[in-house]
Design an enzyme around this catalytic site. Structure first.
Site, PDB file in Angstrom:
ATOM      1  N   THR A  18      36.314  40.103  72.967  1.00 46.12           N
ATOM      2  CA  THR A  18      35.503  39.060  72.330  1.00 46.12           C
ATOM      3  C   THR A  18      36.284  37.747  72.249  1.00 46.12           C
ATOM      4  O   THR A  18      35.723  36.663  72.364  1.00 46.12           O
ATOM      5  CB  THR A  18      35.119  39.494  70.897  1.00 46.12           C
ATOM      6  OG1 THR A  18      34.570  40.805  70.943  1.00 46.12           O
ATOM      7  CG2 THR A  18      34.093  38.561  70.277  1.00 46.12           C
ATOM      8  N   ARG A  22      43.946  41.189  73.273  1.00 44.52           N
ATOM      9  CA  ARG A  22      44.624  41.574  72.031  1.00 44.52           C
ATOM     10  C   ARG A  22      45.156  42.984  72.161  1.00 44.52           C
ATOM     11  O   ARG A  22      44.420  43.897  72.527  1.00 44.52           O
ATOM     12  CB  ARG A  22      43.651  41.553  70.855  1.00 44.52           C
ATOM     13  CG  ARG A  22      43.449  40.175  70.373  1.00 44.52           C
ATOM     14  CD  ARG A  22      42.750  40.156  69.052  1.00 44.52           C
ATOM     15  NE  ARG A  22      42.198  38.832  68.908  1.00 44.52           N
ATOM     16  CZ  ARG A  22      41.289  38.492  68.011  1.00 44.52           C
ATOM     17  NH1 ARG A  22      40.824  39.401  67.186  1.00 44.52           N
ATOM     18  NH2 ARG A  22      40.862  37.267  67.952  1.00 44.52           N
ATOM     19  N   SER A 113      44.130  36.491  65.658  1.00 41.91           N
ATOM     20  CA  SER A 113      43.253  36.094  64.559  1.00 41.91           C
ATOM     21  C   SER A 113      43.689  36.717  63.233  1.00 41.91           C
ATOM     22  O   SER A 113      44.815  36.529  62.799  1.00 41.91           O
ATOM     23  CB  SER A 113      41.806  36.439  64.906  1.00 41.91           C
ATOM     24  OG  SER A 113      40.935  35.878  63.965  1.00 41.91           O
ATOM     25  N   HIS A 114      42.816  37.494  62.634  1.00 44.89           N
ATOM     26  CA  HIS A 114      43.072  38.054  61.310  1.00 44.89           C
ATOM     27  C   HIS A 114      43.803  39.386  61.365  1.00 44.89           C
ATOM     28  O   HIS A 114      44.113  39.959  60.328  1.00 44.89           O
ATOM     29  CB  HIS A 114      41.728  38.260  60.616  1.00 44.89           C
ATOM     30  CG  HIS A 114      40.781  39.002  61.510  1.00 44.89           C
ATOM     31  ND1 HIS A 114      40.129  38.374  62.556  1.00 44.89           N
ATOM     32  CD2 HIS A 114      40.449  40.293  61.570  1.00 44.89           C
ATOM     33  CE1 HIS A 114      39.415  39.273  63.194  1.00 44.89           C
ATOM     34  NE2 HIS A 114      39.585  40.438  62.636  1.00 44.89           N
ATOM     35  N   LYS A 126      44.710  33.929  74.439  1.00 45.24           N
ATOM     36  CA  LYS A 126      43.438  33.614  75.091  1.00 45.24           C
ATOM     37  C   LYS A 126      43.518  32.247  75.753  1.00 45.24           C
ATOM     38  O   LYS A 126      44.294  31.383  75.333  1.00 45.24           O
ATOM     39  CB  LYS A 126      42.284  33.690  74.111  1.00 45.24           C
ATOM     40  CG  LYS A 126      42.217  32.596  73.092  1.00 45.24           C
ATOM     41  CD  LYS A 126      40.877  32.710  72.360  1.00 45.24           C
ATOM     42  CE  LYS A 126      40.794  31.670  71.272  1.00 45.24           C
ATOM     43  NZ  LYS A 126      39.466  31.613  70.677  1.00 45.24           N
ATOM     44  N   ASP A 277      41.852  32.451  57.820  1.00 47.12           N
ATOM     45  CA  ASP A 277      42.455  33.645  58.416  1.00 47.12           C
ATOM     46  C   ASP A 277      43.740  33.312  59.179  1.00 47.12           C
ATOM     47  O   ASP A 277      44.247  32.198  59.104  1.00 47.12           O
ATOM     48  CB  ASP A 277      41.448  34.350  59.334  1.00 47.12           C
ATOM     49  CG  ASP A 277      41.206  33.594  60.619  1.00 47.12           C
ATOM     50  OD1 ASP A 277      41.324  32.354  60.597  1.00 47.12           O
ATOM     51  OD2 ASP A 277      40.912  34.228  61.644  1.00 47.12           O
ATOM     52  N   ASP A 279      44.615  32.574  62.220  1.00 46.16           N
ATOM     53  CA  ASP A 279      44.697  31.436  63.141  1.00 46.16           C
ATOM     54  C   ASP A 279      43.845  30.257  62.689  1.00 46.16           C
ATOM     55  O   ASP A 279      43.677  29.288  63.431  1.00 46.16           O
ATOM     56  CB  ASP A 279      44.305  31.864  64.559  1.00 46.16           C
ATOM     57  CG  ASP A 279      42.884  32.365  64.642  1.00 46.16           C
ATOM     58  OD1 ASP A 279      42.381  32.928  63.655  1.00 46.16           O
ATOM     59  OD2 ASP A 279      42.249  32.189  65.702  1.00 46.16           O
ATOM     60  N   ASP A 281      40.571  29.855  61.960  1.00 48.98           N
ATOM     61  CA  ASP A 281      39.196  29.544  62.375  1.00 48.98           C
ATOM     62  C   ASP A 281      38.133  30.156  61.461  1.00 48.98           C
ATOM     63  O   ASP A 281      36.967  29.798  61.548  1.00 48.98           O
ATOM     64  CB  ASP A 281      38.950  29.920  63.854  1.00 48.98           C
ATOM     65  CG  ASP A 281      39.204  31.373  64.154  1.00 48.98           C
ATOM     66  OD1 ASP A 281      39.604  32.120  63.238  1.00 48.98           O
ATOM     67  OD2 ASP A 281      39.009  31.763  65.325  1.00 48.98           O
ATOM     68  N   ARG A 282      38.524  31.073  60.576  1.00 46.93           N
ATOM     69  CA  ARG A 282      37.528  31.664  59.665  1.00 46.93           C
ATOM     70  C   ARG A 282      37.617  31.039  58.280  1.00 46.93           C
ATOM     71  O   ARG A 282      38.637  30.443  57.926  1.00 46.93           O
ATOM     72  CB  ARG A 282      37.770  33.161  59.514  1.00 46.93           C
ATOM     73  CG  ARG A 282      37.556  33.905  60.797  1.00 46.93           C
ATOM     74  CD  ARG A 282      37.625  35.402  60.578  1.00 46.93           C
ATOM     75  NE  ARG A 282      37.303  36.057  61.839  1.00 46.93           N
ATOM     76  CZ  ARG A 282      36.968  37.315  61.963  1.00 46.93           C
ATOM     77  NH1 ARG A 282      36.919  38.090  60.894  1.00 46.93           N
ATOM     78  NH2 ARG A 282      36.677  37.820  63.144  1.00 46.93           N
ATOM     79  N   GLU A 363      28.719  32.363  62.520  1.00 46.02           N
ATOM     80  CA  GLU A 363      28.626  33.809  62.645  1.00 46.02           C
ATOM     81  C   GLU A 363      28.786  34.431  61.272  1.00 46.02           C
ATOM     82  O   GLU A 363      29.460  33.874  60.399  1.00 46.02           O
ATOM     83  CB  GLU A 363      29.730  34.343  63.543  1.00 46.02           C
ATOM     84  CG  GLU A 363      29.613  33.918  64.983  1.00 46.02           C
ATOM     85  CD  GLU A 363      30.565  34.724  65.857  1.00 46.02           C
ATOM     86  OE1 GLU A 363      30.081  35.675  66.481  1.00 46.02           O
ATOM     87  OE2 GLU A 363      31.762  34.420  65.894  1.00 46.02           O
ATOM     88  N   LYS A 376      35.320  27.985  66.047  1.00 50.76           N
ATOM     89  CA  LYS A 376      34.963  27.924  64.639  1.00 50.76           C
ATOM     90  C   LYS A 376      36.141  27.308  63.887  1.00 50.76           C
ATOM     91  O   LYS A 376      37.255  27.280  64.397  1.00 50.76           O
ATOM     92  CB  LYS A 376      34.571  29.286  64.102  1.00 50.76           C
ATOM     93  CG  LYS A 376      35.572  30.384  64.334  1.00 50.76           C
ATOM     94  CD  LYS A 376      34.956  31.709  63.924  1.00 50.76           C
ATOM     95  CE  LYS A 376      35.871  32.876  64.208  1.00 50.76           C
ATOM     96  NZ  LYS A 376      35.427  33.677  65.351  1.00 50.76           N
TER      97      LYS A 376
HETATM   98  C1  G1P Z   1      34.744  39.713  65.631  1.00 53.83           C
HETATM   99  C2  G1P Z   1      33.529  39.126  64.945  1.00 53.83           C
HETATM  100  C3  G1P Z   1      32.954  38.016  65.780  1.00 53.83           C
HETATM  101  C4  G1P Z   1      34.030  36.972  66.055  1.00 53.83           C
HETATM  102  C5  G1P Z   1      35.247  37.638  66.661  1.00 53.83           C
HETATM  103  C6  G1P Z   1      36.405  36.661  66.829  1.00 53.83           C
HETATM  104  O1  G1P Z   1      34.380  40.233  66.886  1.00 53.83           O
HETATM  105  O2  G1P Z   1      32.552  40.122  64.709  1.00 53.83           O
HETATM  106  O3  G1P Z   1      31.844  37.456  65.123  1.00 53.83           O
HETATM  107  O4  G1P Z   1      33.561  35.985  66.928  1.00 53.83           O
HETATM  108  O5  G1P Z   1      35.698  38.702  65.817  1.00 53.83           O
HETATM  109  O6  G1P Z   1      36.822  36.129  65.617  1.00 53.83           O
HETATM  110  P1  G1P Z   1      34.099  41.807  67.135  1.00 53.83           P
HETATM  111  O7  G1P Z   1      35.316  42.555  66.648  1.00 53.83           O
HETATM  112  O8  G1P Z   1      32.901  42.144  66.281  1.00 53.83           O
HETATM  113  O9  G1P Z   1      33.832  41.934  68.597  1.00 53.83           O
HETATM  114 ZN    ZN Z   2      40.530  33.848  63.617  1.00 50.57          ZN
END
Ligand code: G1P
Ligand code: ZN
Length: 543
Positions: A18, A22, A113-114, A126, A277, A279, A281-282, A363, A376
């Protein structure tokens, strides 16, 4: 210094998910693993000779090491210049902005990310394209294809570039500029929001707490919220980024940001709380003893956009990911705007923004943003909320309650089952798919099923089609049960179940979301046979 071509053999697991590649740090530490992926990116993105690349990350363990490899590979592959954040730091939205502002060819963002950080935890990389957004599927597909055929990569033999001072250095034929990671981003925020009004709010008794969770937003928040906007010292908690994020899980939700939640639910709670979070973006937005769901937050920002100078010219349209609640759709309808429904993941919003079709997007997973960048943006959402509160001079709770009175309330929750055996997770989704023919017309949780499908998205700009983006059970009254598998996890599978029901009656707006959705939750568990097929009887995380 000389460029070296190194023979390598391929890895079969370098498919971007996504949000990029990772994996556990230990996987990235295998000889040639990171190099293979970086070379696969460079081999997939076209002619960048002499062009600029942006590089930075969330400061997690392995960030600095990875940056040195990337710099030497970028030099050996013919980039003209790299802009790298001081200390290797760039939040994801800041990286997106820098790519756009300096017209870079693209950028490599180092983050998971988180996800937790440290030698035994996660790392990620990425590629973002020249519009500042995550590479679209054609590009990530090409990267994956290259990674399965790679036999050599290019890397310069050179000393490491010092990253801790703002300076520039020559690496082979390439210029490395170590830049202030905060300055350009802070200026962008100041151009969008009424900093004078927010400063007035924050210096006249309105109290706030921001939790950077020992991750990348610390330096950004301290500069913008404390230095520029005058909030008292200590407003930003956990503001020094650490390689292991202080051992925490920097995901801004009610489970993982409990330190902030405890502050906002205490007797002497501040008026406003927010967290971001790993990085940056959340975002999570809290009022005093009040939680704003991310889906509602998107709808509320849209409905109140005229409070912020950067959006007073009107919105082009709104976009939300499919599992995000339909609260924003109601605002779009009332404002006469188009509302787009995309698959999960920020990359789908980029085309809509580049084509001028949407201004705001979001989202349910604590991600909100606008066309100011192509990611984001956590701090942006926080500043947007503060701008609205500064103009409207009412509490967070009152803003939300008034919104529900006007538009109705979309009760919403996501239940995550983490670390499930991959086969069992697939079986759960298949179990629901198998019932597609017979579910329509049936009554579940007192509602009639209208339609079931696997969500397919056709991009309205380039016509590209993305299939299998989530199993949907849609009800006649607009309620929904959605199941999908996470594309960002690094061990086993994560099943996400998204539950939504709409309530127009103001007298029914005071329920706890889990209570309001109890019937839907039971129905989802029943039709998926989740408990039987996975052996789990409760979710790992509820948001
Ligand atoms: C998750 C979130 C999605 C977000 C992504 C990256 O992806 O559900 O909305 O864009 O992290 O931060 P998922 O693990 O569901 O594929
Ligand atoms: Zn993030």
């Amino acid at each position: 210094m000389s460029a070296n071509t190194v023979a390598t053999s391929f890895f079969d697991d370098q498919e971007p998910g996504t949000s990029g590649l990772r994996k556990k740090v230990r996987i990235f530490q295998q000889p040639h693993y990171l190099e293979n992926f970086v070379q696969s990116v460079f081999d997939s993105i076209g002619d960048f000779s002499g062009q600029t690349l942006v590089v930075g990350g969330d400061g997690r363990y392995y960030n600095r090491h990875a940056i040195q490899i990337i710099l030497k590979m970028a030099a050996a592959n013919g980039f003209g210049r790299v802009l790298v954040g001081q200390g290797g730091i760039l939040s994801t939205p800041a990286a997106s902005h820098i790519i756009r502002k300096y017209k870079a060819f693209g950028g490599l963002i180092l983050s998971a990310s988180h996800n937790p950080a440290g030698p035994d935890e996660d790392f990620g990389i990425k590629y973002n394209i020249g519009n500042g957004g995550p590479a679209p599927e054609q590009v990530t597909g090409a990267i994956f294809a290259c990674s399965k055929e790679i036999s050599e990569y290019k890397i310069l033999k050179a000393d490491d570039v010092p990253l801790d001072k703002i300076t520039s250095a020559q690496l082979g034929g390439m210029q490395v500029e170590v830049i202030n990671p905060v300055a350009d981003y802070a200026a962008l925020m100041q151009s969008l929001f009424d900093f004078d009004a927010i400063r007035e709010l924050l210096t006249s008794g309105f109290t706030i707490a921001f939790d950077a969770m020992h991750a990348v937003t610390g330096p950004y928040a301290m500069h913008i919220i404390e230095e520029m906007l005058g909030a008292p010292d200590g407003t930003v908690k956990n503001g020094v980024p650490k390689e292991d994020f202080g051992g925490g899980h920097p995901d801004p939700n009610l489970t993982y940001a409990h330190e902030l939640v405890d502050i906002l639910y205490a007797d002497n709670a501040p008026d406003f709380g927010a967290a971001s979070d790993g990085d940056g973006d959340r975002n999570m937005i809290l009022g005093r003893r009040f939680f704003v769901t991310p889906s509602d937050s998107l709808a509320i920002l849209a409905a109140n956009a005229n409070c912020a100078p950067g959006y007073q010219g009107g919105l082009a349209g709104i976009a939300r990911s499919m599992p995000t609640s339909a609260a924003a759709d109601r605002v779009a309808e009332a404002m006469g705007l188009e509302c787009y429904e995309t698959p999960t993941g920020w990359k789908f919003f980029g085309n809509l923004m580049d084509a001028g079709k949407v201004t705001l997007c979001g989202e349910e997973s604590f991600g909100t943003g606008s066309n100011h960048v192509r990611e984001k943006d956590g701090l942006w959402a926080v500043l947007f909320w503060l701008n609205i509160l500064a103009v409207r001079k009412v509490s967070v709770e009152n803003v939300v309650r008034e919104h529900w009175r006007k538009f109705g309330r979309n009760y919403y929750s996501r239940h995550d089952y983490e670390g499930i055996d991959t086969g069992a997770a697939e079986a759960v989704l298949q179990q629901v798919r198998d019932q597609f023919p017979k579910l329509p017309g049936q009554t579940l949780a007192g509602r009639v099923v209208k339609h079931c499908d696997d969500f397919t998205y056709t991009d309205p700009v380039d016509g590209s089609v993305s299939c299998n983006q989530g199993v949907r059970v849609l009800f006649e009254d607009g309620s929904r049960i959605i199941l999908r598998l996470s594309g960002t996890g690094t061990s086993g599978a994560t099943i996400r179940i998204y539950l939504e029901s709409y309530e127009a009656d103001t007298l029914q707006h005071d329920m706890d979301a889990q209570d309001a959705l109890a019937g839907m939750i039971a129905a989802a568990n029943k039709i998926s046979r989740l408990h039987e097929l996975t052996g789990r009887d409760c979710p790992t995380v509820i948001t």
